[in-house]
Design a protein around this motif. Sequence first.
Motif, mmCIF file in Angstrom:
data_model
loop_
_atom_site.group_PDB
_atom_site.id
_atom_site.type_symbol
_atom_site.label_atom_id
_atom_site.label_comp_id
_atom_site.label_asym_id
_atom_site.label_seq_id
_atom_site.Cartn_x
_atom_site.Cartn_y
_atom_site.Cartn_z
ATOM 1 N N GLU A 123 -111.495 2.467 9.023
ATOM 2 C CA GLU A 123 -111.999 2.044 7.788
ATOM 3 C C GLU A 123 -111.250 1.683 7.029
ATOM 4 O OE1 GLU A 123 -112.690 6.303 6.322
ATOM 5 O OE2 GLU A 123 -114.542 6.629 7.583
ATOM 6 N N ALA A 124 -110.423 1.834 7.324
ATOM 7 C CA ALA A 124 -108.748 1.233 6.284
ATOM 8 C C ALA A 124 -108.909 -0.359 6.789
ATOM 9 C CB ALA A 124 -107.567 1.435 6.724
ATOM 10 N N SER A 125 -109.294 -1.125 8.227
ATOM 11 C CA SER A 125 -109.925 -1.584 8.457
ATOM 12 C C SER A 125 -110.410 -2.653 7.770
ATOM 13 C CB SER A 125 -109.580 -2.147 10.350
ATOM 14 O OG SER A 125 -110.163 -3.577 10.853
ATOM 15 N N ASN A 126 -111.518 -2.008 7.797
ATOM 16 C CA ASN A 126 -113.424 -2.608 7.042
ATOM 17 C C ASN A 126 -112.627 -2.806 5.643
ATOM 18 O OD1 ASN A 126 -113.995 -2.859 9.312
ATOM 19 N ND2 ASN A 126 -115.341 -0.449 9.561
ATOM 20 N N VAL A 127 -111.942 -1.934 4.761
ATOM 21 C CA VAL A 127 -111.606 -2.467 3.323
ATOM 22 C C VAL A 127 -110.262 -3.426 3.779
ATOM 23 C CG1 VAL A 127 -110.739 -1.291 1.780
ATOM 24 C CG2 VAL A 127 -111.213 0.380 2.827
ATOM 25 N N VAL A 128 -109.393 -3.836 4.661
ATOM 26 C CA VAL A 128 -108.679 -4.740 4.025
ATOM 27 C C VAL A 128 -110.100 -6.164 5.051
ATOM 28 C CG1 VAL A 128 -107.356 -5.803 5.770
ATOM 29 C CG2 VAL A 128 -106.610 -3.724 4.807
ATOM 30 N N THR A 163 -110.045 -9.471 2.376
ATOM 31 C CA THR A 163 -109.398 -10.005 2.924
ATOM 32 C C THR A 163 -110.761 -11.363 2.438
ATOM 33 O OG1 THR A 163 -107.810 -9.606 4.436
ATOM 34 C CG2 THR A 163 -109.154 -12.113 4.801
ATOM 35 N N GLY A 164 -112.109 -10.693 2.539
ATOM 36 C CA GLY A 164 -112.856 -12.014 2.323
ATOM 37 C C GLY A 164 -113.499 -12.070 1.063
ATOM 38 N N LEU A 165 -113.411 -11.151 0.522
ATOM 39 C CA LEU A 165 -113.079 -11.662 -1.363
ATOM 40 C C LEU A 165 -112.015 -12.227 -2.036
ATOM 41 C CD1 LEU A 165 -114.004 -10.388 -4.403
ATOM 42 C CD2 LEU A 165 -112.403 -9.043 -4.096
ATOM 43 N N LEU A 166 -111.006 -12.151 -1.197
ATOM 44 C CA LEU A 166 -110.052 -13.178 -1.372
ATOM 45 C C LEU A 166 -110.152 -14.668 -1.265
ATOM 46 C CD1 LEU A 166 -106.808 -11.048 -0.932
ATOM 47 C CD2 LEU A 166 -107.293 -12.084 -2.995
ATOM 48 N N ARG A 167 -111.266 -14.616 0.358
ATOM 49 C CA ARG A 167 -111.395 -16.519 0.386
ATOM 50 C C ARG A 167 -112.240 -16.678 -0.333
ATOM 51 N NH1 ARG A 167 -111.275 -15.529 7.113
ATOM 52 N NH2 ARG A 167 -108.982 -15.608 7.128
ATOM 53 N N GLN A 168 -113.094 -15.834 -0.332
ATOM 54 C CA GLN A 168 -114.321 -16.208 -2.230
ATOM 55 C C GLN A 168 -113.928 -17.074 -3.300
ATOM 56 O OE1 GLN A 168 -116.988 -16.736 -1.021
ATOM 57 N NE2 GLN A 168 -117.173 -16.731 1.463
ATOM 58 N N THR A 169 -112.252 -15.650 -3.140
ATOM 59 C CA THR A 169 -111.631 -15.931 -5.354
ATOM 60 C C THR A 169 -111.108 -17.096 -4.722
ATOM 61 O OG1 THR A 169 -112.027 -13.532 -5.509
ATOM 62 C CG2 THR A 169 -110.519 -15.063 -6.988
ATOM 63 N N SER A 170 -110.740 -18.032 -3.952
ATOM 64 C CA SER A 170 -109.425 -19.061 -3.763
ATOM 65 C C SER A 170 -110.641 -19.669 -4.161
ATOM 66 C CB SER A 170 -108.721 -18.902 -2.662
ATOM 67 O OG SER A 170 -109.350 -18.379 -1.505
ATOM 68 N N GLY A 171 -111.580 -19.967 -2.719
ATOM 69 C CA GLY A 171 -112.152 -21.222 -3.248
ATOM 70 C C GLY A 171 -113.222 -21.238 -4.334
ATOM 71 N N LEU A 172 -113.486 -20.172 -5.046
ATOM 72 C CA LEU A 172 -114.075 -21.003 -6.467
ATOM 73 C C LEU A 172 -112.954 -21.675 -7.145
ATOM 74 C CD1 LEU A 172 -116.180 -20.288 -8.262
ATOM 75 C CD2 LEU A 172 -115.194 -18.254 -8.929
ATOM 76 N N LEU A 173 -111.379 -20.764 -7.066
ATOM 77 C CA LEU A 173 -110.531 -21.430 -8.224
ATOM 78 C C LEU A 173 -110.124 -22.679 -7.919
ATOM 79 C CD1 LEU A 173 -108.112 -18.283 -8.583
ATOM 80 C CD2 LEU A 173 -110.026 -19.646 -10.120
#
Length: 107
Positions: free
Chosen positions: A15-20, A24-34
């Motif tokens: 479960e912790a691995s899924n959260v991480v 990670t996916g959210l941070l990649r999308q955010t960095s791409g948007l920025l």
Amino acid sequence: MARSRRPRLVRRLEEASNVVRAATGLLRQTSGLLRQLVMMVGWLVLLAGSVRLLVDPPSTLSPEHFVAPGAGAAAVIQGLIRLPAGRWRPEPAYLVDIADAARTPEA
């Protein structure tokens, strides 16, 4: 007793691995948007600075007249440069441990 706790621990780790992974996916999308936002603003600054120089040229050009177009060009170039995806991932620790164990002679 230790046997009954192990599956629960494994489930928690999964479960912790899924959260991480999701974070990670959210941070990649955010960095791409920025990155895209910086690139768009860079194009606008480059365009505005260049048009200002063309429409109202100063009598003598100095380096500060090129600050805005230069900053825009730097932002555009920064938006175009991308590192390969594998470059960010460190080598997994278990591979290092296996390699070290294979090299050390057993007593």
